[in-house]
Design a protein around this motif. Sequence first.
Motif, short mmCIF file in Angstrom:
data_model
loop_
_atom_site.label_atom_id
_atom_site.label_comp_id
_atom_site.label_asym_id
_atom_site.label_seq_id
_atom_site.Cartn_x
_atom_site.Cartn_y
_atom_site.Cartn_z
N ILE A 280 7.39 17.50 35.25
CA ILE A 280 7.89 16.50 35.70
C ILE A 280 6.82 15.47 36.28
O ILE A 280 6.07 15.88 37.21
N VAL A 281 6.61 14.29 35.84
CA VAL A 281 5.74 13.19 36.44
C VAL A 281 6.29 12.07 36.66
O VAL A 281 7.32 11.50 35.97
N SER A 282 6.17 11.56 37.88
CA SER A 282 6.96 10.25 38.23
C SER A 282 5.79 9.55 38.86
O SER A 282 4.89 9.80 39.58
N LEU A 283 5.66 8.25 38.40
CA LEU A 283 4.63 7.08 38.78
C LEU A 283 5.31 6.00 39.29
O LEU A 283 6.31 5.44 38.60
N TYR A 284 4.63 5.24 40.19
CA TYR A 284 5.01 4.06 40.53
C TYR A 284 3.79 3.22 40.97
O TYR A 284 3.09 3.85 42.03
N VAL A 285 3.32 2.12 40.34
CA VAL A 285 2.30 1.52 40.51
C VAL A 285 0.90 2.30 40.30
O VAL A 285 0.52 2.94 39.35
N ASP B 171 0.79 5.17 42.41
CA ASP B 171 0.95 6.60 42.92
C ASP B 171 1.77 7.26 42.18
O ASP B 171 2.67 6.87 41.32
N GLY B 172 1.26 8.44 42.23
CA GLY B 172 2.02 9.42 41.23
C GLY B 172 2.38 10.74 41.68
O GLY B 172 1.79 11.32 42.78
N VAL B 173 3.40 11.44 41.34
CA VAL B 173 3.74 12.84 41.70
C VAL B 173 3.82 13.66 40.49
O VAL B 173 4.50 13.20 39.66
N CYS B 174 3.48 14.89 40.44
CA CYS B 174 3.50 15.81 38.97
C CYS B 174 3.84 17.16 39.69
O CYS B 174 3.46 17.65 40.77
N ALA B 175 4.80 17.56 38.96
CA ALA B 175 5.46 19.11 39.55
C ALA B 175 5.67 19.93 38.21
O ALA B 175 6.13 19.27 37.31
N SER B 176 5.24 20.98 38.36
CA SER B 176 5.77 22.00 37.29
C SER B 176 6.00 23.50 37.71
O SER B 176 5.78 23.55 38.75
N ASP B 177 6.91 24.10 36.78
CA ASP B 177 7.12 25.54 37.13
C ASP B 177 5.99 26.46 36.82
O ASP B 177 6.18 27.72 36.80
N SER B 178 4.89 25.82 36.04
CA SER B 178 4.02 26.62 35.40
C SER B 178 2.35 26.27 36.14
O SER B 178 2.17 24.94 35.83
N HIS B 179 1.75 26.89 36.62
CA HIS B 179 0.40 26.47 37.34
C HIS B 179 -0.38 26.08 36.05
O HIS B 179 -1.31 25.12 36.00
N GLU B 180 -0.55 26.88 35.02
CA GLU B 180 -1.23 26.61 33.61
C GLU B 180 -0.96 25.46 32.98
O GLU B 180 -1.84 24.55 32.89
N LEU B 181 0.38 25.05 33.17
CA LEU B 181 0.79 23.62 32.46
C LEU B 181 0.43 22.40 33.44
O LEU B 181 -0.29 21.31 33.03
N TYR B 182 0.42 22.73 34.48
CA TYR B 182 0.22 21.77 35.82
C TYR B 182 -1.09 21.51 35.64
O TYR B 182 -1.60 20.04 35.49
N TYR B 183 -2.13 22.36 35.83
CA TYR B 183 -3.65 22.04 35.84
C TYR B 183 -4.04 21.65 34.46
O TYR B 183 -4.97 20.72 34.45
N SER B 184 -3.43 22.19 33.31
CA SER B 184 -4.00 21.57 31.97
C SER B 184 -3.67 20.14 31.98
O SER B 184 -4.30 19.08 31.30
N PHE B 185 -2.29 19.66 32.41
CA PHE B 185 -1.97 18.30 32.30
C PHE B 185 -2.78 17.45 33.23
O PHE B 185 -3.30 16.41 32.82
N SER C 103 -6.67 11.20 42.29
CA SER C 103 -7.25 11.80 43.76
C SER C 103 -6.12 12.63 44.03
O SER C 103 -4.76 12.34 43.81
N ASP C 104 -6.29 13.64 44.98
CA ASP C 104 -5.34 14.80 45.34
C ASP C 104 -5.24 14.20 46.80
O ASP C 104 -6.25 14.44 47.72
N SER C 105 -4.12 13.65 47.43
CA SER C 105 -3.96 13.65 48.71
C SER C 105 -3.39 14.79 49.61
O SER C 105 -2.68 14.52 50.66
N GLY C 106 -3.25 15.90 48.87
CA GLY C 106 -2.91 17.14 49.41
C GLY C 106 -1.48 17.32 49.23
O GLY C 106 -0.79 16.73 48.46
N LYS C 107 -1.01 18.15 50.12
CA LYS C 107 0.53 18.54 50.03
C LYS C 107 1.55 17.23 50.17
O LYS C 107 1.29 16.34 51.20
N LEU C 108 2.55 16.96 49.48
CA LEU C 108 3.46 15.91 49.37
C LEU C 108 4.15 15.86 50.53
O LEU C 108 4.84 17.07 50.72
N SER C 109 4.09 14.71 51.22
CA SER C 109 5.03 14.81 52.52
C SER C 109 5.81 13.45 52.40
O SER C 109 6.98 13.30 52.88
#
Length: 177
Positions: free
Chosen positions: A38-43, A45-59, A70-76
């Motif tokens: 699942i990918v959610s983008l706004y302007v 900023d974006g959030v990406c989540a997956s139930d598979s580490h392989e799919l997540y890092y491949s994407f 850029s990775d801002s760390g854990k989503l808060s």
Amino acid sequence: MQPPTGYSLPPGKCLLLQKTYRSRWCHVQLDRGGQKLIVSLYVDDGVCASDSHELYYSFLADLSKKFTLSDSGKLSWYLGVAIDHDSETGISMLSHGQETYIDTLRQPAATANVLACYADSDHAGYPDTRRSVTGYIVMLNCAAVSWQSTRQQVTALSTAEAEYYAASVAGTDVTYM
């Protein structure tokens, strides 16, 4: 509609793409062999989540070939919504109030094509300029499709005038829908 290069979808599966009217928000959900992304983008900023580490890092690897990431760390926080993490279960969750708010905005109505618009203003909300603030939200089948909150371009002489101006701005947006 075709899935992104390298992502094949099995028969009966589809690529879900949602975009709100006059918005810079986009939501994409991919289902690849039972793995979800699942990918959610706004302007920008974006959030990406997956139930598979392989799919997540491949994407992310594919995406970083064309865009600077850029990775801002854990989503808060994302779009004004606080995200709580439970370290024991590894589950991320919203507070009950935020879940209810989001569910209300995205809840489809039982009847089709019901358009509603709510507008409001304050009178002289900016003390330095004496200008009012207009706010409105347009709902289609109980889901938010357009909204705005902005300082009025004119100085209203009364609360009623500020309210009429807000209704006019909201009505203009509805007319163009």
